[in-house]
Design a protein around this motif. Structure first.
Motif, PDB file in Angstrom:
ATOM      1  N   PRO A  33      33.938   1.500   0.009  1.00  0.00           N
ATOM      2  CA  PRO A  33      34.417   0.549  -0.991  1.00  0.00           C
ATOM      3  C   PRO A  33      33.928   0.892  -2.403  1.00  0.00           C
ATOM      4  N   LEU A  34      34.878   0.935  -3.356  1.00  0.00           N
ATOM      5  CA  LEU A  34      34.547   1.208  -4.757  1.00  0.00           C
ATOM      6  C   LEU A  34      33.576   0.176  -5.303  1.00  0.00           C
ATOM      7  N   GLU A  35      33.773  -1.071  -4.860  1.00  0.00           N
ATOM      8  CA  GLU A  35      32.928  -2.164  -5.353  1.00  0.00           C
ATOM      9  C   GLU A  35      31.451  -1.884  -5.070  1.00  0.00           C
ATOM     10  N   GLU A  36      31.169  -1.245  -3.945  1.00  0.00           N
ATOM     11  CA  GLU A  36      29.782  -0.950  -3.591  1.00  0.00           C
ATOM     12  C   GLU A  36      29.221   0.207  -4.402  1.00  0.00           C
ATOM     13  N   CYS A  37      29.944   1.320  -4.453  1.00  0.00           N
ATOM     14  CA  CYS A  37      29.358   2.513  -5.077  1.00  0.00           C
ATOM     15  C   CYS A  37      29.384   2.458  -6.601  1.00  0.00           C
ATOM     16  N   THR A  38      30.149   1.528  -7.161  1.00  0.00           N
ATOM     17  CA  THR A  38      30.143   1.386  -8.620  1.00  0.00           C
ATOM     18  C   THR A  38      29.363   0.140  -9.048  1.00  0.00           C
ATOM     19  N   SER A  39      28.654  -0.468  -8.115  1.00  0.00           N
ATOM     20  CA  SER A  39      27.866  -1.660  -8.439  1.00  0.00           C
ATOM     21  C   SER A  39      26.646  -1.264  -9.270  1.00  0.00           C
ATOM     22  N   HIS A  40      25.972  -2.273  -9.780  1.00  0.00           N
ATOM     23  CA  HIS A  40      24.777  -2.024 -10.593  1.00  0.00           C
ATOM     24  C   HIS A  40      23.714  -1.329  -9.739  1.00  0.00           C
ATOM     25  N   GLU A  41      23.094  -0.324 -10.315  1.00  0.00           N
ATOM     26  CA  GLU A  41      22.129   0.470  -9.571  1.00  0.00           C
ATOM     27  C   GLU A  41      20.949  -0.353  -9.040  1.00  0.00           C
ATOM     28  N   THR A  43      20.851  -3.867  -8.639  1.00  0.00           N
ATOM     29  CA  THR A  43      21.175  -5.050  -7.835  1.00  0.00           C
ATOM     30  C   THR A  43      22.202  -4.774  -6.742  1.00  0.00           C
ATOM     31  N   GLY A  44      22.860  -3.656  -6.815  1.00  0.00           N
ATOM     32  CA  GLY A  44      23.919  -3.360  -5.844  1.00  0.00           C
ATOM     33  C   GLY A  44      23.406  -2.621  -4.623  1.00  0.00           C
ATOM     34  N   ALA A  45      24.341  -2.146  -3.839  1.00  0.00           N
ATOM     35  CA  ALA A  45      24.019  -1.430  -2.607  1.00  0.00           C
ATOM     36  C   ALA A  45      23.191  -0.185  -2.906  1.00  0.00           C
ATOM     37  N   GLN A  46      22.360   0.179  -1.965  1.00  0.00           N
ATOM     38  CA  GLN A  46      21.558   1.394  -2.078  1.00  0.00           C
ATOM     39  C   GLN A  46      22.154   2.430  -1.118  1.00  0.00           C
ATOM     40  N   PHE A  47      22.022   3.674  -1.475  1.00  0.00           N
ATOM     41  CA  PHE A  47      22.615   4.723  -0.649  1.00  0.00           C
ATOM     42  C   PHE A  47      21.598   5.790  -0.315  1.00  0.00           C
ATOM     43  N   GLU A  48      21.814   6.415   0.790  1.00  0.00           N
ATOM     44  CA  GLU A  48      20.971   7.524   1.211  1.00  0.00           C
ATOM     45  C   GLU A  48      21.908   8.599   1.740  1.00  0.00           C
ATOM     46  N   ALA A  49      21.752   9.784   1.257  1.00  0.00           N
ATOM     47  CA  ALA A  49      22.638  10.871   1.685  1.00  0.00           C
ATOM     48  C   ALA A  49      21.980  11.699   2.773  1.00  0.00           C
TER      49      ALA A  49
END
Ligand SMILES: [Zn+2]
Length: 88
Positions: A33-41, A43-49
């Motif tokens: 979802p674009l909403e997640e990956c473009t959210s505020h760094e 306050t938004g979702a965190q990612f791990e590659a």
């Protein structure tokens, strides 16, 4: 006057519109979802590659490199058709 059945039913049209809407909300880079990956760094979702390898694509790349025999790819390389099949 000939009346033909429409190729697409009302249901088909509704589904393709829904699919288009769904796809427009997905990131073209990571597929989520674009909403997640473009959210505020902060306050938004965190990612791990993490990394893994598509061995099917690897086999294709190896075959393509072998076809060029270590030389620079032919200007016609983009016109080649490759087939990938699973063995065994
Ligand atoms: Zn993304």
């Amino acid at each position: 006057m000939t009346v033909r059945e429409p190729e697409w039913t009302e249901q088909d049209r509704a589904e393709i519109l829904a699919l288009g809407l769904y796809r427009s909300q997905m990131c073209p880079l990571h597929g989520g979802p674009l909403e997640e990956c473009t959210s505020h760094e902060e306050t938004g979702a965190q990612f791990e590659a993490s990394r893994s390898t598509c061995r099917a694509q690897l086999a294709l790349i190896e075959a393509q490199r072998a076809a060029d025999d270590g030389k620079k790819p032919s200007p016609y390389a983009g016109a080649r058709l490759w087939t990938l099949r699973k063995r065994g």
